[in-house]
Design an enzyme around this catalytic site. Structure first.
Site, PDB file in Angstrom:
ATOM      1  N   CYS B  88       0.816  -1.221   0.000  1.00 46.63           N
ATOM      2  CA  CYS B  88       0.000   0.000   0.000  1.00 46.63           C
ATOM      3  C   CYS B  88       0.844   1.263   0.000  1.00 46.63           C
ATOM      4  CB  CYS B  88      -0.966  -0.017   1.184  1.00 46.63           C
ATOM      5  SG  CYS B  88      -2.205  -1.325   1.033  1.00 46.63           S
ATOM      6  N   CYS B 215     -14.741   1.376   5.660  1.00 48.80           N
ATOM      7  CA  CYS B 215     -13.751   0.917   4.677  1.00 48.80           C
ATOM      8  C   CYS B 215     -13.686   1.890   3.509  1.00 48.80           C
ATOM      9  CB  CYS B 215     -14.134  -0.457   4.129  1.00 48.80           C
ATOM     10  SG  CYS B 215     -14.573  -1.664   5.380  1.00 48.80           S
ATOM     11  N   LYS B 337     -10.756   7.421   2.504  1.00 45.54           N
ATOM     12  CA  LYS B 337     -12.191   7.191   2.715  1.00 45.54           C
ATOM     13  C   LYS B 337     -13.010   7.820   1.592  1.00 45.54           C
ATOM     14  CE  LYS B 337     -14.992   6.028   4.890  1.00 45.54           C
ATOM     15  NZ  LYS B 337     -15.722   5.027   4.084  1.00 45.54           N
ATOM     16  N   HIS B 341      -8.768   3.869  -2.796  1.00 42.99           N
ATOM     17  CA  HIS B 341      -7.378   3.469  -2.589  1.00 42.99           C
ATOM     18  C   HIS B 341      -6.847   2.719  -3.812  1.00 42.99           C
ATOM     19  CE1 HIS B 341      -3.716   2.190  -0.882  1.00 42.99           C
ATOM     20  NE2 HIS B 341      -4.136   1.229  -0.078  1.00 42.99           N
TER      21      HIS B 341
END
Lengths: 482, 396
Positions: B88, B215, B337, B341
């Protein structure tokens, strides 16, 4: 003296009220409940459970052989007992064999094990019998069957039940069968097969062994033999042989609580009988399936010092009632289901599985000799030696360390609704093993609402998934069963 | 490296479910936006090297994209280009490597670009695949349990945060409320709508105790930055932003080797090293873009990088300290958020935000600058054992 030195049994946690079949299919419901293996169980994992119960206080390195008896081997070609031997931490220089295709494969394996011991080729043989038979949905047989496993350790030392004689009959008849391409068992008309085979062959074997040993029905404290599809026929055969109802281990009780257990039926009944047995008891023990095997057993004084087992009764009491017949159909992969949009499973790498066989199937880790930290990451049994300690950086200074029989407590957990599962959510727990070591495992045989931090868990051998006919077995954690 | 490298241009595309855009078109759009962002202009031929952040080739079914993919996409095949993947933190680390390229003295002007195509897969499949490390399929290994995706791993942390720190699902939900609010002011965000605590807690549970709105979404995106020698920066822009500190922190690759699940040591180490390089303290920072892949993760990050003591982030959030106009705005962009991502694009998208804020060009979401210092942070990889931390400043 040769005989049984230990026993164990396993009944899955999940039970199904037979009324659920009536709700699903209409028609008629047999009375009582049946045992249902969870979606991650099969005949191999249940046999491992029964064997672990059987070996509870016994050094697994003293076992010289392992026989796996079943009619529901996950493989037509490939030895299951070799997989089980790793899960049970048995030695490498042992005999392993799968004895399959007959409902009396358990007692057949028992005879082979006794022969191996009396010939001096082995001192101690572990015999497991396990079945998870499938019948076509909506029929009576689906209601009648049950899933379970039993295990007997046979040997010369610390014999709790002496085997004094045996007698076998071979009989050709297709009473039940499953062809090469069949998923479900088939059977011929009950009355014909019971009249012409069960009701004749079972007495023939039992009378044969009584004659060999010079005994008559009144000499036995208990008579333990498995029933045919119609349980009532069992009592009729016993009566005709001259046994009183009080002498019988009545299979009706098992039928009402767990069902007809296939090749595991005879062992499970015997374990149930031995849990009540007293020194000096004589037991007539027999099993049917394309013939019959019968044994005269004598309980010894050693049974009074025999250690604690979960056996039949404790497993029986520990249960979770299923919600619906749909769960059963889903767990058995019997009906096509809507597929979750999830990544495809990768294919199993036989090379990786082989390399890590002790780590994955045996749950072997290492303990650092310098900092003393048990670690489950990798290594174990020197097949994939860990070189550097993850904690203190010590080099090449480890001993093998087994986690399979260690209890643990839940350090953290989640219930994953996203992960595809045949019984969502996928419960995942990070656990701390007693004596050290932490790892992450799926949590099975759990009620999601009951999972909490600090909860005690134990390890259980399960089928994680299958790929191209090959099963991936691994360990999961579960709340201490009983 | 402190003060030797300056950002002269940043560019990104609107993140989202870009079903009509390929990896190539996203890369080109982010690149062109980035060139146009260099206010005094730049000849593309002045870029002498590039780093291509690209986490998963498996998702697009065309295999891993090596360095030459970027070279080819931007029509500049005469420069060295290296593809970089580091979980990430891929985006933030791609930026760091571009800075290292300049700081080494080898190149005057270089490009860092990260792009990710997550939504050629259905969202749940994309998320599940993300947990498996970027392949199109999940673990074939027997020990690979299905519940090992990002949400499950962070849920294990959240469970411990609730147990050890007394955090509640409401505390986690407050992160979503704040970041969704900020996201409504950011034209690049995937989500541009408000949520309430009730809506977060009323959304379905993904991995207990995390709900859907705890998530970040699965999103496509691309973002880029051009960095150069600090002493050359004024040639390209009147508002250069300088790199004060940059670091990667690592920890165990297995979750179970970690002692604590309320702290990610990779973040602690990344931030500590970057602050040391910069010679500043957390209190000198005006705002931060911290990796809020999940709401509980943002609270952990705020503590791990030094903006709050362990166990205090939830209360400080509730008191409004991390709001856009609070004492220390966290994720004024709306964070992951709101943006989603797209792995390798995420970090460079955060760099875009930090640079935009430091140039005071963030329009309605502009935070108040005191010392003119902002930070960018990612954490991830297996067991969240790798983290990157970059400190940027408008003064050298």
């Amino acid at each position: 003296m040769i005989g049984i030195t230990s026993y164990g049994a396993y009944i899955p946690w999940h039970r199904m009220d037979r009324q659920l079949f009536l709700k699903a299919w209409g028609g008629f419901a047999m009375p009582g409940e049946r045992a249902v293996a969870y979606y991650d169980e099969d005949s191999v994992t249940m046999a491992v459970e029964a064997a672990i119960d059987c070996l509870r206080d016994i050094d697994s390195h003293t076992v010289d052989g392992l026989l796996f008896a079943t009619t529901t081997s996950p493989y037509k070609e490939k030895l299951c007992s070799a997989t089980m031997a790793l899960a049970l931490a048995l030695r490498r220089d042992i005999q392993t064999a799968d004895i399959t295709s007959s409902l009396r494969s358990g007692t057949t394996a028992m005879n082979f094990a006794l022969d191996a011991i009396s010939s001096g080729r082995a001192n101690s043989m572990l015999v497991t019998a396990s079945d998870m038979r499938l019948s076509p949905p909506s029929g009576m047989t689906e209601q009648a069957l049950g899933d379970a496993a039993g295990a007997l350790l046979l040997g010369k030392d610390n014999v709790i039940v002496e085997v004094q004689g045996s007698h076998s009959i071979s009989d050709e008849l297709a009473a039940t069968w499953r062809g090469e391409t069949d998923t479900f068992i088939r059977s011929w008309e009950d009355r014909m097969t019971m009249d012409e085979s069960y009701s004749k062959v079972m007495p023939e074997a039992m009378e044969g062994v009584m004659k060999k040993c010079g005994l008559s029905p009144k000499d036995f404290a208990k008579v333990v033999f498995d029933p045919p599809g119609d349980v009532r026929r069992h009592g009729r055969v016993a009566g005709e042989l001259g046994f009183e109802p009080a002498q019988l281990l009545d299979p009706g009780g098992l039928f009402m609580s767990v069902g007809l257990l296939g090749s595991a039926m005879s062992f499970t009944m015997l374990v149930a009988a031995l849990e009540q047995a007293k020194p000096g008891d004589k037991i007539l023990f027999a099993s049917y399936g394309n013939g019959a095997d019968a044994f005269v057993l004598q309980v010894t004084d050693a049974i009074e010092k025999f250690g604690e087992r979960r056996g039949f009764h404790k497993h029986l009491e520990s249960k979770k009632m299923m919600r619906s017949c749909n769960d059963y159909l889903r767990w058995r992969d019997i009906v096509p289901l809507d597929q979750a949009r999830r990544p495809e499973r990768g294919h199993i790498s036989v090379a990786a599985n082989w390399r890590e066989r002790y780590v994955d199937l045996g749950l072997w880790g290492v303990k650092c000799r310098r900092c003393g930290t048990p670690q489950y990451d990798y290594g174990g049994m020197t097949t994939t030696p860990i070189r550097v300690c993850a904690v203190c950086q010590a080099v090449d200074d480890f001993e093998d360390y087994n986690f399979a029989r260690k209890k643990a407590t839940v350090f953290s957990f989640t219930h994953d609704m996203l992960a595809p599962s045949l019984d969502p959510p996928t419960s995942v727990a990070m656990i701390d093993f007693e004596g050290g070591g932490r790892s992450l495992f799926d949590l099975t045989d759990r009620d999601p609402d009951q999972v909490q931090l600090g909860m005690e868990v134990e390890m259980t051998f399960r089928k994680v998934f299958a790929d191209r006919g090959l099963n991936n077995y691994f360990w999961k954690a579960r709340p201490i069963r009983c | 490296m402190r003060g030797k490298v300056a950002v002269i241009g940043v560019g990104m595309i609107k993140f989202g479910e870009l079903f009509d855009k390929s990896l190539e078109t996203m890369v080109q759009e982010a690149y062109l936006n980035c060139l146009n962002n260099v206010d005094k202009g730049i000849d593309p031929k002045e870029i002498k090297a590039a780093w291509f952040g690209q986490w998963s080739g498996g998702f697009i079914g065309q295999g891993a994209q090596s360095g030459q993919s970027l070279a080819s996409f931007i029509g500049n095949r005469d420069i060295p280009v290296t593809r970089l993947e580091n979980g990430c933190p891929t985006g933030g680390d791609t930026f760091r490597h571009a800075c290292l390229g300049v700081a080494s003295g080898l190149y005057d002007v270089v490009l860092a670009l990260g792009a990710e195509k997550m939504r050629d897969k259905p969202s749940a499949e994309s998320l599940g695949g993300a947990g498996s490390g970027g392949g199109a399929e999940t673990g074939s290994h027997p020990a690979w349990m299905m519940g090992q995706g990002g949400p499950a791993i962070q849920a294990l942390h959240a469970t411990r945060q609730m147990y050890e720190l007394g955090y509640t699902m409401e505390d986690f939900a407050r992160v979503a409320v704040k970041n969704h609010h900020n996201g409504t002011f950011c034209p690049y965000a995937h989500y541009q709508f408000e949520v309430t605590i009730e809506r977060v807690l009323g959304s379905y549970v993904v991995c207990w105790p995390l709900h859907l709105f705890d998530c970040c979404p699965q999103t496509d995106g691309a973002a880029a930055a051009i960095v150069c020698r600090a002493d050359l920066a004024k040639k390209y822009t009147d508002k250069p932003v300088y790199v004060l500190g940059s670091n990667v922190g690592t920890d165990h690759s297995q979750l179970w080797d970690r002692n604590s699940l309320v702290e990610q040591l990779s973040s602690v180490k990344a931030a500590r090293g970057a602050f040391e390089m910069a010679g500043i303290k957390p209190k000198d920072v005006d705002f931060g873009e911290l990796h809020d892949c999940f709401t509980n993760t943002e609270l952990m990050n705020i503590e791990d990088v030094g903006f709050a003591r362990k166990g205090e982030a939830a209360r400080m959030l509730k008191d409004g300290e991390f709001d856009m106009h609070g004492r220390l705005p966290i994720n004024p962009s709306g964070g992951l958020k709101s943006h989603g991502h797209p792995i390798a694009a995420t970090g460079l998208g955060q760099i875009f935000e930090v640079v935009t804020q430091l140039r005071e060009e963030a329009d309605k979401r502009q935070v108040k600058l005191k010392k003119g210092i902002g930070v960018q942070h990612n954490v991830g990889g297996p067991a969240f054992g790798v983290s990157v931390f970059n400190i940027l400043s408008r003064s050298q």
